[in-house]
Design a protein around this motif. Structure first.
Motif, PDB file in Angstrom:
ATOM      1  N   LEU A   1      -4.831   6.270   2.769  1.00  9.33           N
ATOM      2  CA  LEU A   1      -3.578   5.306   3.597  1.00  9.33           C
ATOM      3  C   LEU A   1      -4.188   5.347   4.922  1.00  9.33           C
ATOM      4  O   LEU A   1      -3.938   4.292   5.756  1.00  9.33           O
ATOM      5  N   ALA A   2      -4.452   6.311   5.593  1.00 15.70           N
ATOM      6  CA  ALA A   2      -4.859   6.616   7.129  1.00 15.70           C
ATOM      7  C   ALA A   2      -5.887   5.569   7.376  1.00 15.70           C
ATOM      8  O   ALA A   2      -6.119   5.170   8.619  1.00 15.70           O
ATOM      9  N   ARG A   3      -6.804   5.552   6.501  1.00 17.49           N
ATOM     10  CA  ARG A   3      -8.307   4.706   6.817  1.00 17.49           C
ATOM     11  C   ARG A   3      -8.015   3.127   6.559  1.00 17.49           C
ATOM     12  O   ARG A   3      -8.672   2.197   7.101  1.00 17.49           O
ATOM     13  N   LEU A   4      -6.575   2.722   6.012  1.00 17.50           N
ATOM     14  CA  LEU A   4      -6.402   1.328   5.518  1.00 17.50           C
ATOM     15  C   LEU A   4      -5.902   0.877   7.162  1.00 17.50           C
ATOM     16  O   LEU A   4      -4.775   1.367   7.398  1.00 17.50           O
ATOM     17  N   GLY A   5      -6.491  -0.303   7.598  1.00 17.17           N
ATOM     18  CA  GLY A   5      -5.965  -0.808   8.814  1.00 17.17           C
ATOM     19  C   GLY A   5      -4.798  -1.898   8.382  1.00 17.17           C
ATOM     20  O   GLY A   5      -3.872  -2.409   9.328  1.00 17.17           O
ATOM     21  N   GLY A   6      -4.661  -2.289   6.837  1.00 16.75           N
ATOM     22  CA  GLY A   6      -3.843  -3.299   6.533  1.00 16.75           C
ATOM     23  C   GLY A   6      -4.238  -3.315   5.114  1.00 16.75           C
ATOM     24  O   GLY A   6      -5.218  -2.616   4.638  1.00 16.75           O
ATOM     25  N   GLY A   7      -3.678  -4.037   4.582  1.00 21.69           N
ATOM     26  CA  GLY A   7      -3.730  -4.332   2.903  1.00 21.69           C
ATOM     27  C   GLY A   7      -2.232  -4.022   2.209  1.00 21.69           C
ATOM     28  O   GLY A   7      -1.345  -4.001   2.693  1.00 21.69           O
ATOM     29  N   THR A   8      -2.477  -3.706   0.885  1.00 19.18           N
ATOM     30  CA  THR A   8      -1.540  -3.654   0.036  1.00 19.18           C
ATOM     31  C   THR A   8      -1.558  -2.502  -0.845  1.00 19.18           C
ATOM     32  O   THR A   8      -2.747  -2.194  -1.285  1.00 19.18           O
ATOM     33  N   VAL A   9      -0.357  -1.963  -1.088  1.00 16.11           N
ATOM     34  CA  VAL A   9      -0.186  -0.529  -1.740  1.00 16.11           C
ATOM     35  C   VAL A   9       0.550  -0.999  -2.909  1.00 16.11           C
ATOM     36  O   VAL A   9       1.741  -1.334  -2.690  1.00 16.11           O
TER      37      VAL A   9
END
Length: 400
Positions: free
Chosen positions: A146-154
């Motif tokens: 999660l920390a590496r995601l700059g954006g997107g959908t979970v």
């Protein structure tokens, strides 16, 4: 070839406990404290030395620090002994348990509390593409992702408490992410209408999109497929829908239900093997409303108090006379079990922090206290003359 080893001197009754979850820790500390003067040795077996707070894993999954609790430290001065290792086999006929395929421990009484893990086999693709929250390492792995995601959908699959808490925590800690909560039922379906309304408002405020009334039929590398062939794109999928127990109980010949949980009588004793007790998620404890659901709140009362030894009468009787789990009164029993007492040495995870309200799970105005001992009315008043003074039940259920 390994040889069988007892867990104490000859002539001692050996109580072997498998699993150091909420129920296992509570049972081990209570039983050890109450059998100090008896010829009883309590041994607790767990795969890791660190205690896993299952109800705090969603905090770890969002990068928050939680207390690291060491099981040997928690058991210090309780009289219980700790053995680290994976349970690989149980021989109910020979009364032995194999640890790491290299050691064998004998027992006179077995307390089976190996708990449960996320069921990743029920839907294709879960094992390969979804994250779970079965332990600190799983939660840390998810936090790094999660920390590496700059954006997107979970996408969080599962409308139970774990799913709701995880979705809310991710949305709050990572506002740059779109969070979707998918479940067969509405979030908090078993709660009251007022609680469901509050829950829905909180999820809306956090920006969590809720999709209920549908099932996930497949987890894909880049999303999930719903019933009806609808697909939701996702960068991360967290699976919290359903649990399964270890097959060791069934392999040992114990009577189990359709989910592999040990079937017990009203005293938590196996219906097929009287020298085996089952507690927590591993037990199929039947109540008036059905089988007890595996949670911290329901698991701890099954371990507090646990089976004990009474000189001359054998091991396996309940600590509380007449304390039978045929009618376990839900939250009230959990609240009493969590209240620290004179013989409750372990005051760590779950005991004082099992729920958002801490030690007491009910609102203040719903806590029942005898009138002459109400904590908000100054010093306790004397009971009316001629009447026996009533005391609130102690956490171990014994009369004072």
């Amino acid at each position: 070839m390994s040889t069988a080893h007892t867990t104490g001197p000859a002539g001692t009754h050996h109580v072997l406990m498998l699993g150091a979850g909420y129920a296992g820790m509570a049972a081990a500390t209570q039983l050890a404290a109450r059998t100090r003067k008896a010829d009883v040795r309590v041994t607790l077996v767990n795969a890791h030395e660190r205690f896993t707070e299952r109800l705090r894993l969603h905090l770890t999954a969002t990068g928050q620090r939680v207390a690291e609790l060491d099981i040997p430290t928690l058991l210090a001065d309780t009289g219980a002994h700790f053995v680290r290792g994976w349970v690989t086999a149980v021989d109910a006929q020979a009364r032995t348990v194999r640890i790491d395929d290299s050691r064998v421990l004998r027992y006179d009484t077995l307390v089976y509390g190996l708990g449960s893990v996320t069921d990743t086999a029920v839907v294709p693709g879960v094992e390969e593409h979804a994250y779970t929250l079965d332990g600190p390492s799983d939660a840390t792995t998810l936090a790094d992702r999660l920390a590496r995601l700059g954006g997107g959908t979970v996408v969080v699959v599962g409308g139970g408490l774990t799913g709701v808490e995880s979705a809310a925590e991710i949305a709050e800690r990572h506002p740059e992410l779109d969070v979707v909560l998918v479940g067969r039922q509405d979030p908090g379906a078993r709660m009251t209408a007022r609680a469901r309304s509050h829950l829905r408002a909180a999820l809306t405020r956090l920006g969590v999109q809720v999709i209920s009334g549908t099932a996930v039929t497949k987890v894909l590398p880049d999303g999930v497929e719903l019933a009806g062939a609808r697909t939701i794109a996702a960068d991360v999928v967290l699976w919290t829908a359903g649990t399964r127990v270890s097959p060791l109980a069934a392999a040992a010949g114990l009577t189990v239900d359709e989910r592999g949980r040990v079937v017990t009588d009203a005293t938590l004793r196996s219906v097929s093997h009287p020298d085996v007790y089952a507690i927590g998620d591993a037990a199929a404890i039947r109540q008036g409303y059905g089988v007890l659901h595996g949670t911290c709140q329901s698991g701890m009362p099954t371990g507090v108090p646990g089976p004990t030894s009474r000189p001359g009468r054998g091991v396996g009787r309940r600590l509380v006379r007449g304390h039978r789990h045929r009618h376990l009164p839900g939250r009230r029993a959990a609240r009493h079990a969590r209240r620290p007492g004179r013989d409750q040495r372990w005051s760590g995870p779950g005991v004082q922090r099992c729920g958002p309200r801490g030690r007491h799970h009910l609102p203040r105005h719903r806590r029942r206290w005898p009138r002459h001992r109400h904590p908000q009315r100054g010093q306790p008043r004397q009971a009316p003359s001629g009447r026996r003074r009533h005391h609130p039940p102690s956490p171990d259920g014994l009369s004072r």
